[in-house]
Design an enzyme around this catalytic site. Sequence first.
Site, PDB file in Angstrom:
ATOM      1  N   TYR A 156      32.032  75.706  80.529  1.00  0.00           N
ATOM      2  CA  TYR A 156      33.137  75.859  81.477  1.00  0.00           C
ATOM      3  C   TYR A 156      32.769  76.891  82.550  1.00  0.00           C
ATOM      4  O   TYR A 156      32.451  78.033  82.227  1.00  0.00           O
ATOM      5  CB  TYR A 156      34.369  76.287  80.687  1.00  0.00           C
ATOM      6  N   ASP A 241      35.768  79.628  71.055  1.00  0.00           N
ATOM      7  CA  ASP A 241      36.876  79.273  71.942  1.00  0.00           C
ATOM      8  C   ASP A 241      37.404  77.927  71.451  1.00  0.00           C
ATOM      9  O   ASP A 241      36.735  76.903  71.597  1.00  0.00           O
ATOM     10  CB  ASP A 241      36.365  79.181  73.389  1.00  0.00           C
ATOM     11  N   ILE A 243      40.382  76.392  72.271  1.00  0.00           N
ATOM     12  CA  ILE A 243      41.616  76.056  72.982  1.00  0.00           C
ATOM     13  C   ILE A 243      41.918  74.566  73.057  1.00  0.00           C
ATOM     14  O   ILE A 243      43.013  74.180  73.447  1.00  0.00           O
ATOM     15  CB  ILE A 243      41.666  76.659  74.401  1.00  0.00           C
ATOM     16  N   LYS A 280      46.230  74.086  76.746  1.00  0.00           N
ATOM     17  CA  LYS A 280      45.679  72.734  76.640  1.00  0.00           C
ATOM     18  C   LYS A 280      46.388  71.924  75.573  1.00  0.00           C
ATOM     19  O   LYS A 280      46.821  70.806  75.807  1.00  0.00           O
ATOM     20  CB  LYS A 280      44.173  72.793  76.343  1.00  0.00           C
TER      21      LYS A 280
END
Lengths: 495, 470
Positions: A156, A241, A243, A280
Site C-alpha cells: 500500500y 496489518d 484491516i 474496510k
Amino acid sequence: MVSLATEKKQDLNLLSRIASGDGHGENSSYFEGWKAYEENPFHPIDRPDGVIQMGLAENQLCGDLMRKWVIEHPEASICTEQGVNQFSDIAIFQDYHGLPEFRQAVAKFMEKTRNNRVKFDPDRIVMSGGATGAHETVAFCLANPGDGFLVPTPYYPGFDRDLRWRTGVNLVPVTCHSSDGFKITVEALEDAYEKALLSNIPVKGLLMTNPSNPLGTTLDRECLKSLVNFTNEKRIHLIADEIYAATTFGQSEFISVAEVIEEIEDCNRDLIHIVYSLSKDMGLPGFRVGIIYSYNDRVVQIARKMSSFGLVSSQTQRLIAKMLSDEDFVDEFIRESKLRLAARHKELTTGLDGLGIGWLKAEAGLFLWMDLRNLLKTATFDSETELWRVIVHQVKLNVSPGGSFHCHEPGWFRVCFANMDHKTMETALERIRVFTSQLEEETKPVAAAPMMAKKKKKCWQSNLRLSFSDKRRFDDGFFSPHSPVPPSPLVRAQT
Amino acid sequence: MKQLSTKVTSNGHGQDSSYFLGWEEYEKNPYDEITNPNGMIQMGLAENQLCFDLIESWLAKNPDAASLKRNGQSIFKELALFQDYHGMPEFKKAMAEFMEEIRGNRVTFDPKKIVLAAGSTSANETLIFCLAEPGDAFLLPTPYYPGFDRDLKWRTGAEIVPIHCSSSNGFQITEAALQQAYQQAQKLDLKVKGVLVTNPSNPLGTALTRRELNLLVDFITSKNIHLISDEIYSGTMFGFEQFISVMDVLKDKKLENTEVSKRVHVVYSLSKDLGLPGFRVGAIYSNDEMIVSAATKMSSFGLVSSQTQYLLSALLSDKKFTSQYLEENQKRLKSRQRRLVSGLEAAGITSLRSNAGLFCWVDMRHLLDTNTFEAELELWKKIVYNVKLNISPGSSCHCTEPGWFRVCFANMSEDTLDLALKRLKTFVESTDCGRMISRSSHERLKSLRKKTVSNWVFRVSWSDRVPDER
C-alpha cells in the site's frame, strides 16, 4: 519588495524539512489518476463519459444495512431523543483508554471476523486516528529515526507516508514475484534483511498486510508461521496489518497472526502487534476508527499515551459500541458483506475472463490485481506508466499502476470493485471491452503492410504526454526494473 | 538490541508529572454526592460542564442534525465514507464564523486556511512538526499547560525554553523576559523557531493585554520567527474586557497579508468553549499556504470523525444558537468564578484577578512552610490526600515561584464547589498559618505577601526544573 523566488526560499527556511519536503508522498505521479477523476468524475446521468474511480479501496456494498440499523436504533446516537440523556457524559469523555463498552465491542468484533478462533483482550485495545494513525504510532513506538521496517512488495503506497514521514523510519522492500504468486519467502526476507544491514539500516521489524493490499490474497498458516519464526529469530517485531480481515469471501479462510502465535512454542509475544480499523470491514472510513492491538504491555501503555494525538470521537465510540454489541446485526452484516463482495468480484472477473485479461487468484480485499503485462510495449515501468495514462485519460478508468505499490514487475494494476454499484461496474467492463478490442484491431498483423501495423500500434499512444522524469519510486536503491520479460499471450495468472 | 524506541523508554510523555499523578489519585477515589461523599473532588480538570443543557435543547429542536439526516433523509452512508482530509466545507465555514463571532466579528477567518485536527493536542503537535526540526526550540511564557511538554516535544524532538513571568506584575510577559529567554536558548545552542502563547492563559485565567500582544508581534517580527497563539479558551472570556486575539493586533498594526502575518498561527478547539473534549475537534489557522498544505496532509493522522463534523456544522451554523450560547456561557462562567473566588477569600486565600478560562490561579504561598517547591509539593500532597481536592501545583505548570495552584471551577455542580471550599476552609483554619488569619485580617495578609514577594522573588534556570517532568 521581496521577489517571489526569495519569498519562497524564505518560506522554506521557516518551515521544517518534514513540512517542506515531499515525504507525504503526494507528489507521486500516481495522484494524476486521482486528479483526472476529480476533474471529471463519472456519473451515470450527469457525466456518463467521466472517469470511473477504480483506485479507491472502499467497501460501499453494505451501506444500506448500516443505515437501516442506525435508523432503527436512535438510542445509539447521543443526539436523538432516545440517546440525549447520555450526551453530556459522552461529550466530556476524553479518557485515552476509550469507552470500556467500545473496547469490548471491538474486541468481540475482531474475534468474530476471525471466526471466533482467538480471543482478544479489550484492555490491549488502543485507539488511533484510523489505521493511518495506528501505523505511525506503532512506528514511533518500535523504531528510532534511521531504523528500518521490512515490507513485502507490492505494498500500500500510504505506508511510505504513514511509517516514514514524521518518524524518520526507513522502509526496506522484500521482493515478491509473480512467478510464485507473490508469496513472501524466507529467502526474500533474509535477502532484504542483509541488504538493510549493508546499508547501515538497523532492522526493527517486519510489516505485512494480511489480507494483502493490493494483492487480495491471504497468507496460509505455514507462511504465517514462517514470518513469526523469522521475526522471533531475528528478535525483530512483527506488525500485522489486518484491516481487510472481514473481506474474505471465497473458500480460503482468513488466518490471523493471533491464531498462529498460539501454535508456536516459546513465541516471543512482546514482538507481535496487530493494526486494525473499521474502515474496510465495515465501510466506515469517515469515522476514523483505528486500533492498535499489541501483545507487548509497554507498547500498549505508551501507544495509549500517544493515542491522545488521535483519539476516536466519543460520539463515534458510543455509536460503534452499540452497533457492534448487536451480535445478530454483526453476524448478518459480515455474512451479507462477504456475499456481496463475492458477487461483485465475480462480476468483474467474469468480465475480464471474457476479454482474456488475467488476474491474480485471490479471495479477499476490495480489489483485484490485474495482469496487463502482455499489453506493455516493453516490460518496463515506463511502459507501464504509458499504458496507465492511456487507461486513465482515454479509457477513463482510474486504476492504480503496480509501480505505485513498489511492485517488482511492471504490468500489474490494482482495480477496486467494492466502491461502485452494479451499473457502474458494467460501464467499466464495457469500456475495457472496447479498449481491448481496439487494441486487437490495431495490433493485428497486416501481412502486406508492416509499416502500417507499426503506425497503427502507435495510434493509442499518440495522445499521451509521456514524461519519464518522475523516477522517485526507484530512488531508494533497493530495486530496479529487471530486463524485459518475453511477451506471453493473455492468460489468467494462477497462484 | 534495544527493542523499543527511545520515545517509549524515556518519559517524554510527561505523565510522571504531579499534574497527572493527581488525576490518578482522583481515579482511585472519585467524589460522588451520594455514593462517595468523602471522595476526592476533581478540581484539576479544565472542563466546561456548565452549558450542556443549551446544546441538549438545541438537539431536541433539530432532529435532522441529531439523527444524521438532511431534509429528512438519512445521509449516514455519505458521512460514513467521507474521509477527505480537507474536512467538510460547511463545517470549516461554520468554525470560521464561530471564531469570528467570538472576536466580535472584528477579524475574518478564511475557511480555506483552517486545518482540522483531532483536538488541540494534535493541532499543536502538527504545527510543531511543520515549523521545527528536532532540537529546535519554542519559547513559552511560564506558567504553562503541562500537556505542552508532551504535545510540543515528545515525538517532534523540539525543545521548550521558558519565558519567566512573575507575580510581581501579575505574570505578564515583559520585553526583558522575552529577550532573556531568547538568549538562554542561544546559550544552550538551540535554534529558536518561535514563541507559543496561550491566550487566554492556562493556568492563569487571564487574557493577554494589548500591550503584551504588541510586544509579541514586534518580537517575532524582529527575530524572524513564528508566533503560535493557542486561543482555545477564547470563548470563555467573562470579564468586562473584550477578548483581543493576535489576529486583532495584526489587523490594527496593518500587518494583514504581509510576510509577518504568515508567521502567526492560531490554534483552536471546541473542547473548552463548547465543552466537547470527547469529540476531538481541533483546528490550526495559518496564513501560510505551505503550512496549511503540509498540516492538511498531516491531519490524516488525526482527522475529525465525519459524524462529529456534520453535527457541529449544523450546531455552529445556527447563529441564533451561537450568540445565545456564548452570552449564557460567559454569564455562567463569571458567576461560578465569583463563587470560587469569594469562597477562597473566606478562607483567607487570594487568587490572580482572572477574566477568562475555567480555573483560577490561586495564591497559597502563605500556607507554605518554606518558600520552596518541596514545600509546595508537601502542601499539595496534604490537599490531595487529606483535604481530598485534586488541584494542580504551580510547579507542574513550570511556575518559577512556589505556592501557586490552579483550581478549576467549571467541571462540577455548585454544591460540589461549595463542599470543596468548605473543606479547604477547614484545612486552612487548622494550619498554623490559618489560625493567624481570619476574614478581618485579610488586608494584613495582602500587605504581608507584598513584602515576601519582594524578598523572595528569584529566578530558577529552566534546566533544573522538577526532574520528573522530563
